[in-house]
Design an enzyme around this catalytic site. Sequence first.
Site, PDB file in Angstrom:
ATOM      1  CE1 TYR A  27      -3.895   1.760  -0.256  1.00 45.35           C
ATOM      2  CE2 TYR A  27      -3.407   2.672   1.892  1.00 45.35           C
ATOM      3  CZ  TYR A  27      -4.145   2.669   0.743  1.00 45.35           C
ATOM      4  OH  TYR A  27      -5.146   3.584   0.579  1.00 45.35           O
ATOM      5  NE  ARG A  57      -6.580  11.825  -5.155  1.00 46.15           N
ATOM      6  CZ  ARG A  57      -7.007  11.282  -4.025  1.00 46.15           C
ATOM      7  NH1 ARG A  57      -7.917  11.858  -3.312  1.00 46.15           N
ATOM      8  NH2 ARG A  57      -6.539  10.110  -3.592  1.00 46.15           N
ATOM      9  CE  LYS A  68      -7.375   2.882  -0.199  1.00 44.91           C
ATOM     10  NZ  LYS A  68      -7.904   3.911   0.632  1.00 44.91           N
ATOM     11  CD  GLU A 117      -9.750   4.202  -2.524  1.00 46.70           C
ATOM     12  OE1 GLU A 117     -10.566   3.708  -1.740  1.00 46.70           O
ATOM     13  OE2 GLU A 117      -8.920   5.053  -2.187  1.00 46.70           O
ATOM     14  CG  ASP A 118      -7.279   7.234  -5.023  1.00 46.18           C
ATOM     15  OD1 ASP A 118      -7.733   7.758  -4.001  1.00 46.18           O
ATOM     16  OD2 ASP A 118      -6.155   6.712  -5.064  1.00 46.18           O
ATOM     17  CG  ASP A 139     -11.268   4.826   1.957  1.00 46.97           C
ATOM     18  OD1 ASP A 139     -11.768   4.760   3.092  1.00 46.97           O
ATOM     19  OD2 ASP A 139     -10.050   4.690   1.746  1.00 46.97           O
ATOM     20  CG  ASP A 140     -10.226   8.942  -1.938  1.00 41.81           C
ATOM     21  OD1 ASP A 140      -9.116   8.559  -1.546  1.00 41.81           O
ATOM     22  OD2 ASP A 140     -10.816   8.434  -2.918  1.00 41.81           O
ATOM     23  CG  ASN A 174      -1.135   9.081   1.576  1.00 38.88           C
ATOM     24  OD1 ASN A 174      -0.349   9.163   2.499  1.00 38.88           O
ATOM     25  ND2 ASN A 174      -2.387   8.684   1.723  1.00 38.88           N
TER      26      ASN A 174
HETATM   27  P1  NAD Z   1      -8.380  16.729  -4.046  1.00 45.00           P
HETATM   28  O1  NAD Z   1      -7.821  16.860  -5.391  1.00 45.00           O
HETATM   29  O2  NAD Z   1      -9.843  16.463  -3.889  1.00 45.00           O
HETATM   30  O3  NAD Z   1      -8.064  18.065  -3.205  1.00 45.00           O
HETATM   31  C1  NAD Z   1      -6.835  18.728  -3.164  1.00 45.00           C
HETATM   32  C2  NAD Z   1      -7.066  20.116  -2.596  1.00 45.00           C
HETATM   33  O4  NAD Z   1      -5.797  20.744  -2.404  1.00 45.00           O
HETATM   34  C3  NAD Z   1      -7.871  21.049  -3.502  1.00 45.00           C
HETATM   35  O5  NAD Z   1      -8.801  21.763  -2.711  1.00 45.00           O
HETATM   36  C4  NAD Z   1      -6.816  22.026  -4.038  1.00 45.00           C
HETATM   37  O6  NAD Z   1      -7.337  23.307  -4.285  1.00 45.00           O
HETATM   38  C5  NAD Z   1      -5.853  22.075  -2.874  1.00 45.00           C
HETATM   39  N1  NAD Z   1      -4.513  22.529  -3.241  1.00 45.00           N
HETATM   40  C6  NAD Z   1      -3.780  22.183  -4.327  1.00 45.00           C
HETATM   41  N2  NAD Z   1      -2.603  22.842  -4.304  1.00 45.00           N
HETATM   42  C7  NAD Z   1      -2.594  23.596  -3.191  1.00 45.00           C
HETATM   43  C8  NAD Z   1      -1.670  24.499  -2.621  1.00 45.00           C
HETATM   44  N3  NAD Z   1      -0.494  24.734  -3.191  1.00 45.00           N
HETATM   45  N4  NAD Z   1      -2.007  25.118  -1.476  1.00 45.00           N
HETATM   46  C9  NAD Z   1      -3.188  24.882  -0.896  1.00 45.00           C
HETATM   47  N5  NAD Z   1      -4.102  24.026  -1.374  1.00 45.00           N
HETATM   48  C10 NAD Z   1      -3.805  23.402  -2.520  1.00 45.00           C
HETATM   49  O7  NAD Z   1      -7.555  15.608  -3.309  1.00 45.00           O
HETATM   50  P2  NAD Z   1      -7.921  14.823  -1.967  1.00 45.00           P
HETATM   51  O8  NAD Z   1      -8.671  13.591  -2.273  1.00 45.00           O
HETATM   52  O9  NAD Z   1      -8.532  15.753  -0.986  1.00 45.00           O
HETATM   53  O10 NAD Z   1      -6.472  14.361  -1.498  1.00 45.00           O
HETATM   54  C11 NAD Z   1      -5.490  15.313  -1.173  1.00 45.00           C
HETATM   55  C12 NAD Z   1      -4.290  14.600  -0.579  1.00 45.00           C
HETATM   56  O11 NAD Z   1      -4.670  13.938   0.604  1.00 45.00           O
HETATM   57  C13 NAD Z   1      -3.666  13.544  -1.497  1.00 45.00           C
HETATM   58  O12 NAD Z   1      -2.264  13.634  -1.435  1.00 45.00           O
HETATM   59  C14 NAD Z   1      -4.105  12.249  -0.891  1.00 45.00           C
HETATM   60  O13 NAD Z   1      -3.152  11.220  -1.065  1.00 45.00           O
HETATM   61  C15 NAD Z   1      -4.198  12.617   0.569  1.00 45.00           C
HETATM   62  N6  NAD Z   1      -5.105  11.730   1.280  1.00 45.00           N
HETATM   63  C16 NAD Z   1      -4.617  11.081   2.372  1.00 45.00           C
HETATM   64  C17 NAD Z   1      -5.417  10.203   3.062  1.00 45.00           C
HETATM   65  C18 NAD Z   1      -4.876   9.508   4.273  1.00 45.00           C
HETATM   66  O14 NAD Z   1      -3.770   9.157   4.347  1.00 45.00           O
HETATM   67  N7  NAD Z   1      -5.610   9.265   5.285  1.00 45.00           N
HETATM   68  C19 NAD Z   1      -6.706   9.966   2.616  1.00 45.00           C
HETATM   69  C20 NAD Z   1      -7.194  10.651   1.486  1.00 45.00           C
HETATM   70  C21 NAD Z   1      -6.370  11.539   0.840  1.00 45.00           C
END
Ligand code: NAD
Length: 485
Positions: free
Chosen positions: A37, A90, A108, A179-180, A202-203, A342
Site C-alpha cells: 500500500y 486522482r 485496498k 476510490e481515487d 473512502d477519500d 500521500n
Molecule cells: P483533491 O484533489 O480532492 O483536493 C486537493 C485540494 O488541495 C484542492 O482543494 C486544491 O485546491 C488544494 N490545493 C492544491 N494545491 C494547493 C496548494 N499549493 N495550497 C493549498 N491548497 C492546494 O484531493 P484529496 O482527495 O482531498 O487528497 C489530497 C491529498 O490527501 C492527497 O495527497 C491524498 O493522497 C491525501 N489523502 C490522504 C489520506 C490519508 O492518508 N488518510 C486519505 C485521502 C487523501
Amino acid sequence: STDIGKYVYMVALLDRNEDLFYRFVMDNLDEMMPIIYTPTVGKGCQEFGHIFRRPRGLYVSRKNRGRVSEMLKNWPYDDVRIVVVTDGERILGLGDLGANGMGIPIGKLSLYTACAGIYPTQCMPVMLDCGTDNQELLDDPLYIGIQEPRLRGVEYDALIAEFMSAVQEKYPKACIQLEDFGNTNAFRILEAYRESACLFDDDIQGTAGVALAGFYSALNLTGDRLSDHKFLFLGAGEAGIGIGSLIVTGLMAEGLSEADARKKCWYVDSKGLVVSSRTGLAEHKLPFAHDHAPIQGLLEAVETLQPTAIIGVSGKPSTFTRPVVEAMARLNMRPIIFALSNPTSMAECTAEEAYTWTDGRAIFASGSPFDPVTYKGQTFLPGQGNNAYIFPGVGLGVVAAEAVRVTDEMFFVAAKTLAAQVTPEDYAQGRIFPELSRIREVSIAIAVDVAEVAFRRGLTDFERPADLVKHITSQMYDPAYKTYV
Ligand code: NAD
C-alpha cells in the site's frame, strides 16, 4: 532489494498463492503495508503498464457501455461483498494515472482481507477505464488503458449509472467503495448514489474517520474537548471537506449548533483562504466559506486564525514550512500537525520537521509512514493516519450486518472506536493510533460498532445475532493451509 521490486514480488505471490501472501502480509504488517500500500503502491501505479503481470481485477472501459452487466457475469465469483472501484483520475496525490490506477483497488482489497478478514473471493477490484488526460500515458506504448482523453459529461454519468445498476443486480449484498476519483466526480457520485446504494467514498468518508480518530486521541494528550479546538486545513478537496464534515458531526455531538461547528473549520486552498466573498467556489466548499477578509498564504492564515490544528490534505509537499510549524508551536502548547498527503514524497512536512520545529511538542500524524524520530533523547513513533485503520472494519461491519446503506454515523462511530483502541503505551511513545499489528482486533471492534448502527437504524433485514462478535469473527478469513484439509 528495492521497494518496487518487493511490490512486484508480492503481487506475483498474490497471483500464485493467495494463502501464503496473506499469511505473510498479516504476520509482517508493519513491513509489508508500505509495500503493498502507500507509498510503494503509488510507484506501482506509476509503473503499472511496465510491471504488469496479470489483470487481477475487472476492467470496464468506456467502450463497454451497454454491456457492463454482461461483463460482470464473467466475474468468476458469485458472492462478492466488497467492490472497490476507481476511474484513476486522482491516484493518491499523484494525479491522473488512468487505467494504471488499478493498483489502488487491488491494494485496498488486499487490506480488506489482511486487516479485516474479508475473503479474497468476496472482493472485486474494478477499473472504470474512461481514458486519461495524462499526456505521458497517452504517449506510452506500454500503457494498458484506452489512449484517449477522458470521458466527461453525460456519457461519463451514463457509464457510472450502468455500472452501479449492474453491480446491484448481480451482487445485491455488495458494498461499493469509491476510490481515487477526481474531486468533482467523487462528490457528485457519492451524493447521487448514497441514498440508493450501499456505497461510500473512502477519500471523503474513510479519511474523515481516521482523521477524527486522530483528533479524539489527541484530546487525551491535550486534555480538553473537540470544541476547544480550531481546525485549519491546507486543501479543500475530498479529504479536507470530508474530514471537516465529520468534525462537524463530532462537535454537534458535544452540543454545538451546526453553524457554530462549521465555524471551527477553516480552509486554505490553492487560491487562499476559502471565504464567502470568493466567487466561483466549488459547491463542496460553500458550507465552509466563512465571512472573513481574504488571506493569501497559510502562514498568514495561521497567524490570523490561530488554529490549534493544521491538517495537510493538499497533495503539495513541503507546504508546512518551518515558519508555519513554528507559529503553531508558539500559539499552542501541543500543536496538532497532520500532514496527510500521500505518498510520503507529497507529505506537507516530515515527522522529523514536525517534532524538531515544535521542540518535541507536536502531536503528529502522516498519511504515509515515517521512521521513528529521536529528538533531544526522546524517540517519537509517528502515527500513520491511514484509512486502513477505518475502511476494513467499516466494510466488515457492513458485510456482517448485511447493511443496505453506509452512513456518516458509521464513520463517526468507527472514529470513536478506533481512538478508544489506543493504549497508554501508544500515547507514551507519541503514537495516536494503535499499533498496526493489532489491526485485526481493531477492525473487529469497529465492525461490531458499525453493525450495531445498522441494526439500530433499521438499515438491514438481517436479524441481529445474539453474539455479534462471534458472528463477525466466524466469517473472517484466516489464511492457513489447514483450511483445505
Ligand atoms: P483533491 O484533489 O480532492 O483536493 C486537493 C485540494 O488541495 C484542492 O482543494 C486544491 O485546491 C488544494 N490545493 C492544491 N494545491 C494547493 C496548494 N499549493 N495550497 C493549498 N491548497 C492546494 O484531493 P484529496 O482527495 O482531498 O487528497 C489530497 C491529498 O490527501 C492527497 O495527497 C491524498 O493522497 C491525501 N489523502 C490522504 C489520506 C490519508 O492518508 N488518510 C486519505 C485521502 C487523501
